[in-house]
Design a protein around this motif. Structure first.
Motif, PDB file in Angstrom:
ATOM      1  N   LEU A 290       1.889  15.705   4.897  1.00  0.00           N
ATOM      2  CA  LEU A 290       1.892  14.255   5.228  1.00  0.00           C
ATOM      3  C   LEU A 290       0.820  13.524   4.826  1.00  0.00           C
ATOM      4  CD1 LEU A 290       1.812  15.916   9.021  1.00  0.00           C
ATOM      5  CD2 LEU A 290       3.651  14.624   7.875  1.00  0.00           C
ATOM      6  N   MET A 291       1.186  12.674   4.053  1.00  0.00           N
ATOM      7  CA  MET A 291       0.122  11.603   3.530  1.00  0.00           C
ATOM      8  C   MET A 291      -0.532  10.730   4.351  1.00  0.00           C
ATOM      9  SD  MET A 291       0.755   9.448  -0.273  1.00  0.00           S
ATOM     10  CE  MET A 291       1.100  10.966  -0.997  1.00  0.00           C
ATOM     11  N   TYR A 292      -1.652  10.311   4.141  1.00  0.00           N
ATOM     12  CA  TYR A 292      -2.380   9.382   5.179  1.00  0.00           C
ATOM     13  C   TYR A 292      -3.375   8.653   4.613  1.00  0.00           C
ATOM     14  CZ  TYR A 292      -5.774  12.991   5.350  1.00  0.00           C
ATOM     15  OH  TYR A 292      -6.980  13.995   5.195  1.00  0.00           O
ATOM     16  N   TYR A 293      -3.952   7.615   5.374  1.00  0.00           N
ATOM     17  CA  TYR A 293      -5.270   7.057   4.883  1.00  0.00           C
ATOM     18  C   TYR A 293      -6.134   7.014   5.997  1.00  0.00           C
ATOM     19  CZ  TYR A 293      -3.680   2.771   7.588  1.00  0.00           C
ATOM     20  OH  TYR A 293      -3.192   1.966   8.581  1.00  0.00           O
ATOM     21  N   THR A 294      -7.392   7.119   5.539  1.00  0.00           N
ATOM     22  CA  THR A 294      -8.381   7.104   6.518  1.00  0.00           C
ATOM     23  C   THR A 294      -9.827   6.501   6.196  1.00  0.00           C
ATOM     24  OG1 THR A 294      -9.777   8.778   7.866  1.00  0.00           O
ATOM     25  CG2 THR A 294      -9.523   9.351   5.811  1.00  0.00           C
ATOM     26  N   ASP A 295     -10.624   6.189   7.022  1.00  0.00           N
ATOM     27  CA  ASP A 295     -12.029   5.512   6.524  1.00  0.00           C
ATOM     28  C   ASP A 295     -12.754   6.261   5.581  1.00  0.00           C
ATOM     29  OD1 ASP A 295     -14.074   3.450   7.585  1.00  0.00           O
ATOM     30  OD2 ASP A 295     -15.204   5.491   7.250  1.00  0.00           O
ATOM     31  N   ALA A 296     -12.880   5.273   4.448  1.00  0.00           N
ATOM     32  CA  ALA A 296     -13.428   6.004   3.260  1.00  0.00           C
ATOM     33  C   ALA A 296     -14.834   6.339   3.223  1.00  0.00           C
ATOM     34  CB  ALA A 296     -13.504   4.779   1.897  1.00  0.00           C
TER      35      ALA A 296
END
Length: 876
Positions: A290-296
């Motif tokens: 599962l590819m995701y983005y999150t707070d850097a």
């Protein structure tokens, strides 16, 4: 001279160092394109896993696009890892044997079956290098299914687009790994994984990738939201299509407390052999990426889930194993990489499509004139608020933050933690015996503890000592591929790890072991009440002073192994598991997880001998040791082989092997008392059903058979038992259970209740008072030493000869009295009941037994050179 030059060139090539990350060429979007390639690899065998690393520590960069240079007919799959360190400084190495990373690791991309290039959404990138990222090396791994044609070298790899511009979000991958045994001729077999999410900041899923081998038909993913209580499908893919990262119908948000799950479905109707989970092309895998983005600033770039689901119907919808409609275009592209470029966009369903030229995710986020605003802004929530809501009040030893009581109960019903189990075990499609279970839970004993108990033992006064892991637990990322603790900065556990309990009411008497151990495992108490412990984190064995009521602190009497340094040489261990101590002071160590060997030492700790193999197959994780004094044997729970092996304490020669079908796939612990061996296995699966763990009592002084069970009733059922200890005469049994955290105390019931409900093969049934056998196709073995067997044969032969002569003389006299003639001797059937004077079987009590005369006599040959004679019993 030419030969010398050739040798020099070969030497230099073999010892080439890790390459620096290439500088790259400018691309059209303001960054640069970097080529990561294999350095002319020549795979040597089938299923060759080879790695090549790039030093990327200097500059912080973000990957925004991946493009593969390679084909599926050469590379079975290709992965890009991010590593804090690597196990080899060579230009490439065998990472199937030596591992990919040392220290922390993460998967940054995965490719197989001619998947197209992948571009990340705007403002999102996989971060590496510099000060903010733990990723200092990029490691390219390729699984070569077969060697290349003679004379060919491989330069496959990938192009990555990178930018030094700070990205608002970091990309990450959440990997779910399931395990199952796949019998032949089965239309549907499931492998499941599900976990409770525990993240420092919310993550936002936008793409998924499925991976299985030839038998995989569909892989589905689900989210159970803590707040909504609703199950949502987030992924459904065919692993026989290009194994790309497909866009989800929309962005799915995950927070701590949510449940994430995956189900892989296999079809083995065309296979006539069992298939296991493994790394070769002939094995199977169950992976959902599962590819995701999150707070850097506060997010994490990698999550992994390996837990097996306990109650599947509660989470997986009825259509969870329904495949997608056939798509010949995708199947052809997966095999050969060919497609019509003018019609590269393929619609799979009303919610799913793929572009075989370039994967983008505009359909997930929606289109907009400004691409940098195409990602929806997550709900603003301060990091402090998030931590307060999701992380504080953490229970000691817990891997996840606590939630409300009703939700926790739901989670316990859905998930079960099997972090110390492997999924590559053997199946049984057999009907097993049923046995009585004479043990009940002691109502005075409080079994629950607040951390993971790895071992339990009893001292000379009957007090109970528990060895536990405090606020730590053995998880998937605890160790690196080099078997060292992944977090090199971690210190010993601050809290007391050894607790002394009153056996009657489970009240704490004393504690000890603060700041001494990194990851507790085994515990043994000798005749002087000294504690012998193994620490798999430190790779050490310790002898400690007794833990008693007035003990202020524990002192180390003996220390073996090199602290935090795994090894197989002299004075080294690699995750040792157990100790057994002789009355003389000599002792044995099971050097279990890596070396799978038994080592014998003098009282002072000097090595005497070691051995690995007892039979033709070596031990596979010797997990627990116990002594059988009457037979001068030491017995081993050979965990991953699902058997007990017993050896001579003097020379290590194999004396006995116990392997019953009831043991199933793994055997975790063994103990001995008064002629009986007590053992516990681990949870397993059979025909798609979970089979709970249970305990066995084996009569090794007499029949060598299982005589009863423990922990098999509904109110005493075991979770994931890890160790056991016995009270006086086996009247009480203590079981350390690592999931859930508890130490059970079972006691013999005063009166045998024959109708006690017992869990057999995952279903509840009534246990018989005496074993009643049913048909099955498996066998168990009891291996005994030759000397005792030969002696028994000689004694029986001596006694049998005069008895046989008397029977023959008596038979001749009776025949002559009845007027029988000699001519019918060879064809007449002798009635043994008549010969003994019982003509009527009803009155005499003997059934008639027909026996044919024979001209020949059988002989048994004995091989005096053999150490072990094997008997195989088939139970009807």
């Amino acid at each position: 001279m030419s030969k010398i030059l050739i040798l020099v060139v070969v030497f230099c090539a073999c010892n080439a160092q890790i390459r620096e990350l290439p500088k790259g060429e400018p691309n059209t979007v303001g960054g640069k394109s970097v080529k990561l390639r294999m350095p002319g690899i020549i795979p040597q065998k089938n299923d060759d896993y080879l790695c090549s690393a790039f030093d990327a520590s200097d500059e912080q960069l973000y990957i925004t696009q991946y493009k593969i240079e390679g084909t599926a007919d050469r590379a079975h799959h290709m992965l890009l890892y991010g590593c804090s360190d690597v196990p080899s400084k060579d230009i490439y190495w065998d990472c199937g044997h030596h591992g990919v990373c040392s220290g922390s690791s993460s998967i940054m991309f995965a490719w197989a079956k001619n998947a197209p290039p992948t571009s990340l959404p705007p403002s999102v990138g996989f971060r590496f290098g510099g000060q903010k990222s733990s990723v200092k090396y990029l490691v390219l791994q390729i699984h070569y299914a077969h060697p290349l044609p003679p004379g060919e070298k491989d330069y496959s790899g990938m192009d990555i687009d990178v930018t030094s511009e700070e990205q608002k979000y970091i990309a990450g991958i959440f990997l779910l790994i399931g395990g199952a045994i796949i019998p032949p001729f089965m239309p549907k077999v499931h492998a499941d994984a599900c976990c409770k999410v525990n993240v420092p900041a919310p993550i936002h899923l936008f793409a998924y990738r499925t991976h299985a081998h030839a038998l995989g038909r569909v892989i589905t993913g689900y989210k159970l939201g803590k707040m909504s209580g609703q199950v949502e499908e987030i992924a459904r893919g065919n692993p026989q299509w290009p194994q790309a990262f497909y866009g989800m119908p929309r962005v799915f948000d995950l927070e701590s407390g949510d449940i994430i799950a995956a189900r892989c479905t296999y079809n083995s109707t065309n296979k006539n052999t069992t298939t296991y989970m493994g790394s070769t092309a002939g094995d199977e895998m169950c992976n959902l990426y599962l590819m995701y983005y999150t707070d850097a600033k506060s997010g994490t770039a990698y999550q992994i889930c390996t837990d097996q689901c306990n109650q599947r119907p509660s989470l997986f919808p009825i259509d969870s194993d329904e495949p997608l409609p056939p798509n010949p275009l995708l199947e052809e592209h997966a095999l050969h990489g060919s497609h019509d470029k003018e019609n590269a966009n393929i619609v799979i369903s009303d919610k799913m499509s793929i572009n075989l030229e370039q994967l983008e995710y505009n359909n997930v986020f929606g289109s907009t004139d400004d691409p940098h605003k195409s990602i929806p802004e997550p709900e603003k929530k301060g990091q402090v608020d998030y931590m307060l809501n999701h992380v504080v009040h953490r229970k000691p030893g817990s891997l996840v933050p606590p939630q409300d009581e009703i939700y926790n109960k739901q989670v316990e019903d859905i998930t079960q933690n099997h972090l110390e189990m492997k999924a590559t075990s053997k199946p049984e499609t057999i009907q097993l015996k049923t046995y009585p279970d004479k043990y009940v839970a002691d109502p005075k004993w409080l079994s629950t503890i607040q951390s993971q108990p790895s071992a339990v033992a009893i001292d000379s006064k009957g007090n109970v000592v528990i060895f536990h892991r405090a606020n730590r637990a053995w998880g998937f990322n605890t160790f690196g591929f080099d078997n060292r603790l992944a977090d090199s900065s971690i210190g010993p556990i601050e809290d007391a790890t050894l607790i002394l309990f009153d056996p009657n009411d489970s009240q704490v008497i004393n504690k000890g072991g603060q700041k001494m151990f990194y990851l507790p495992h085994g515990l043994t108490i000798d005749q002087e009440d000294c504690l012998w412990v193994t620490d798999v984190g430190a790779h050490q064995v310790f002898k400690l002073t007794p833990l008693r009521k007035g003990t202020d602190s524990l002192q180390i009497l003996l220390e073996l192994g090199k602290k935090l340094e795994p090894g197989s040489g002299e004075g080294e261990f690699c995750k040792p598991t157990s100790v057994a101590v002789l009355p003389s002071g000599e002792f044995f160590v099971a050097d279990g997880y890596c070396n799978s060997r038994i080592i014998k030492y003098t009282k002072a700790g000097m090595k005497i001998s070691e051995w690995k193999a007892g039979t033709t197959s070596p031990m596979n994780v010797p997990h627990s040791l116990t002594l059988v004094p009457e037979r001068d044997m030491i017995c081993v729970a050979d965990r991953e082989n699902g058997r007990i092996q017993c050896f001579s304490i003097t020379d290590g020669r194999l004396q006995m092997v116990l392997k019953f079908p009831e043991f199933r796939t793994s055997l975790y612990a063994v103990a001995y008392k008064d002629g009986n061996l007590y053992a516990v296995n681990g949870p397993s699966s059979s025909n798609g059903k979970t089979v709970p763990a249970q305990g066995f009592v084996i009569d090794v002084k007499g029949s060598g058979e299982i005589v009863s069970l423990f922990g098999s009733k509904i109110d005493t059922h075991l979770g994931t038992p890890h160790a056991l200890a016995l009270g006086a005469n086996g009247s009480s049994i203590y079981i350390a259970d690592i999931s859930p955290f508890r130490v059970l105390k079972l006691i013999k019931q005063e009166k045998d209740v024959t109708s006690s409900p017992t869990i057999i093969n995952g279903e509840t049934m009534l246990a018989d008072r005496t074993p009643s056998s049913t048909s099955f196709s498996s066998e168990h073995m009891i291996d005994l030493d030759v000397s005792s067997f030969s002696t028994s044969v000689i004694i029986i032969s001596i006694l049998a000869v005069p008895l046989l002569i008397l029977i023959i003389v008596f038979a001749i006299i009776r025949l002559r009295q009845r007027g029988c003639c000699a001519e019918t001797k060879r064809t007449a059937k002798l009635d043994l009941g008549s010969l003994l004077g019982h003509r009527d079987p009803i009155r005499g009590g003997f059934e008639k037994l027909a026996m044919e005369d024979s001209d020949g006599e059988g002989e048994m040959d004995s091989d005096s050179e053999a150490d072990v004679v094997e008997f195989t019993k088939a139970r009807a």
